[in-house]
Structures are given as C-alpha cells and as structure tokens.
Design an enzyme around this catalytic site. Structure first.
Site, mmCIF file in Angstrom:
data_model
loop_
_atom_site.group_PDB
_atom_site.id
_atom_site.type_symbol
_atom_site.label_atom_id
_atom_site.label_comp_id
_atom_site.label_asym_id
_atom_site.label_seq_id
_atom_site.Cartn_x
_atom_site.Cartn_y
_atom_site.Cartn_z
ATOM 1 N N CYS A 30 -55.429 10.672 -38.865
ATOM 2 C CA CYS A 30 -56.249 11.784 -39.350
ATOM 3 C C CYS A 30 -57.719 11.530 -39.045
ATOM 4 O O CYS A 30 -58.418 12.409 -38.528
ATOM 5 C CB CYS A 30 -56.026 11.973 -40.849
ATOM 6 S SG CYS A 30 -56.814 13.458 -41.526
ATOM 7 N N CYS A 31 -58.194 10.326 -39.342
ATOM 8 C CA CYS A 31 -59.582 9.981 -39.025
ATOM 9 C C CYS A 31 -59.828 10.066 -37.519
ATOM 10 O O CYS A 31 -60.903 10.470 -37.078
ATOM 11 C CB CYS A 31 -59.912 8.576 -39.526
ATOM 12 S SG CYS A 31 -60.107 8.429 -41.321
ATOM 13 N N CYS A 55 -64.545 12.779 -46.881
ATOM 14 C CA CYS A 55 -63.684 13.944 -47.066
ATOM 15 C C CYS A 55 -63.232 14.021 -48.522
ATOM 16 O O CYS A 55 -62.998 12.990 -49.170
ATOM 17 C CB CYS A 55 -62.465 13.850 -46.156
ATOM 18 S SG CYS A 55 -62.856 13.989 -44.401
ATOM 19 N N CYS A 67 -60.092 12.162 -49.756
ATOM 20 C CA CYS A 67 -60.139 10.709 -49.558
ATOM 21 C C CYS A 67 -61.296 10.051 -50.301
ATOM 22 O O CYS A 67 -61.648 8.902 -50.015
ATOM 23 C CB CYS A 67 -60.239 10.396 -48.070
ATOM 24 S SG CYS A 67 -58.837 10.994 -47.108
ATOM 25 N N CYS A 83 -62.819 3.739 -40.930
ATOM 26 C CA CYS A 83 -62.193 4.921 -40.333
ATOM 27 C C CYS A 83 -62.100 4.870 -38.823
ATOM 28 O O CYS A 83 -61.562 5.795 -38.214
ATOM 29 C CB CYS A 83 -62.951 6.177 -40.758
ATOM 30 S SG CYS A 83 -64.688 6.165 -40.267
#
Length: 262
Positions: free
Chosen positions: A121-122, A204, A207, A232
């Site tokens: 995702c990162c 985010c 997170c 990340c």
C-alpha cells in the site's frame, strides 16, 4: 554528475552542524546544480521547513504525497498554508490503475492483515509518487529528525541517495520537537490541529492513532507492526532497499482474504 553530488553531500554534512536551518536550505538552493525538491507530509517539522522556504522565497519546489487516505485536518492545513504564504504545495497522487489493482487484490484496508500488504500500500500510494516527485531533481529536502525514532538516530545531516542519484538533506535533523513547537508558535506557522490531540506523527488516517502516555513520538504510526520495521519505504539505501525494513515480495492474488477474521 553523481560523483560531484556525492562530494557535495559530504561537504554539506561536514558544514551543516554550524548552520541554522535557514542557512542549510539556502546552501542547498544555491549550490546544488539542479532542481531541489522538498517533500512535505504537513507535520509540524515540515511546516517549519515550508515556512522557511516560502517566507524567504527560496527556489525550492514544495510537494506533498496525497495518498487519498489523509485526515480531513491535513487537507484543511494544506489549504490554510497555501492561503497564508501565497504559494502552491504541489500534489503527487497514486497511479489510478495501480491503486485499483491494489484495493481489488488486498481489500480497502488490507494493510492491517500482513506487513507485506501494508508495504504494498505504501509502495503504490507513497513510494511510486515520490519517484515522480523527485524525477529530474538533484536535491531532496526532508523533515527527518534524529530523535523521532531509533530507526533515524544514525542518519546524517546530508547524504547521497545513490538509488535516486541526488543530495538528500535533513535541515532540522538536530532540532528537538519542543524547539520546533516554539519556532512555529513564535512565527505564526500553521500546524495540524491533530497535534494538540496527541497525534505527534501524522500520516494516513487508517495508519495513525493518538499516542498513549509515555509512548515515543512515532508509536502511533503502523502501531500493529513490530517497532523496528515501521518505515514506509521512502528512505532507501544505495541499492534501493528500504532503510531498516525487510524486503518482502509483493503479495499476489487474493491472499489478503486469508488474514481476515473468521
């Protein structure tokens, strides 16, 4: 050019300790032979740097990675900052097709179920857009500080990012959070309202959580993962490997469903 930039990074690293943050930024703008980019997450450290760049009209491009999952308070601060200084903070967004593939594979919040899914995702939302943000740049400015986490304690003021071929500078590396708070208050720098609610490091929304009493500054980021692997992938070594993070293969298929609670 790479060798010249490597030598420049070494010279900067030796001289930055005796400079103020503004002098460090001015040195980057003056001596780096090519475009210089500052990537801001709109946290309090980055707001200090943004203030120094905008208030002094330094020729440094200010960009942010809009992952699509930021807090409403972060977007409000983005607008407030642009209005105060009369300068644009340029947005870098994830690639649409890559984002669709990621969500369709891992689920909308698949990052909770496995470290490799979170890194995927990162990768889509932050790392790939960062590559485009830095394309063509010779200098990269960040808001990293020595005391933010154990992962960052052994970094330098300035280094040469061999993977990206540019000078990477951390102009407030030796500043404490308390000193930065005092600076922003004294200079009327807008900051995220979430900081007052104990969100000291803000990324985010899914997170990031508020800190509990006694927790270190970045404990609220990816709190469900093992502490030393909570980076990340934006900061890499010369081979392009994430600093202080494992290199997991990208997840394939619908494997995220195997992690869902039954």
């Amino acid at each position: 050019m790479s060798e010249r930039l490597r030598e420049l990074a070494s010279a900067f690293n030796a001289s930055f300790a005796s400079m103020t943050p503004l002098e460090r930024l001015e040195a980057m703008a003056k001596h780096v032979p090519g475009p210089v980019v500052f990537t801001t997450s709109l946290g309090i450290e980055d707001q200090m740097i943004t203030h120094l760049i905008f208030a002094n009209d330094l020729p440094i491009a200010v960009k942010t990675l809009d992952t699509g999952r930021l807090f409403p308070e972060t977007y409000a601060l983005w607008r407030e900052t642009e209005e105060k200084y009369g300068h644009r903070i340029r947005a870098m967004y994830p690639r649409g097709e890559a984002l669709e593939e990621l969500v369709n594979d891992q689920g909308i919040d698949g990052f909770y179920y496995a470290p490799e899914f979170r890194k995927n995702c990162c990768g889509v939302r932050k790392v790939e857009p960062l590559g485009r943000a830095l394309a063509g740049a010779s200098g990269w400015i960040t808001g990293l500080r020595r005391d933010q986490s154990a992962n960052r304690a052994d970094m330098d003021f300035v280094g040469f990012d061999g993977a990206r071929g540019l000078v990477k500078a951390n102009p407030i590396f030796d500043w404490s959070r308390d000193a930065i708070v005092r600076f922003t208050e004294a200079n009327g720098v807008p900051v995220n309202t979430l900081h007052a609610k104990n969100f000291l490091s803000i990324g985010c929304a899914p997170c990031t959580r508020a800190l509990l009493p006694g927790e270190p500054e970045r404990a609220g980021r990816w709190w469900w993962e093992e502490e030393t692997k909570r980076e990340c992938g934006l900061h890499v070594d010369d081979a392009g490997r994430p600093v202080r993070a494992d290199n997991h293969r990208p997840a394939e298929g619908d494997a995220a469903f195997e992690r869902l609670p039954q």
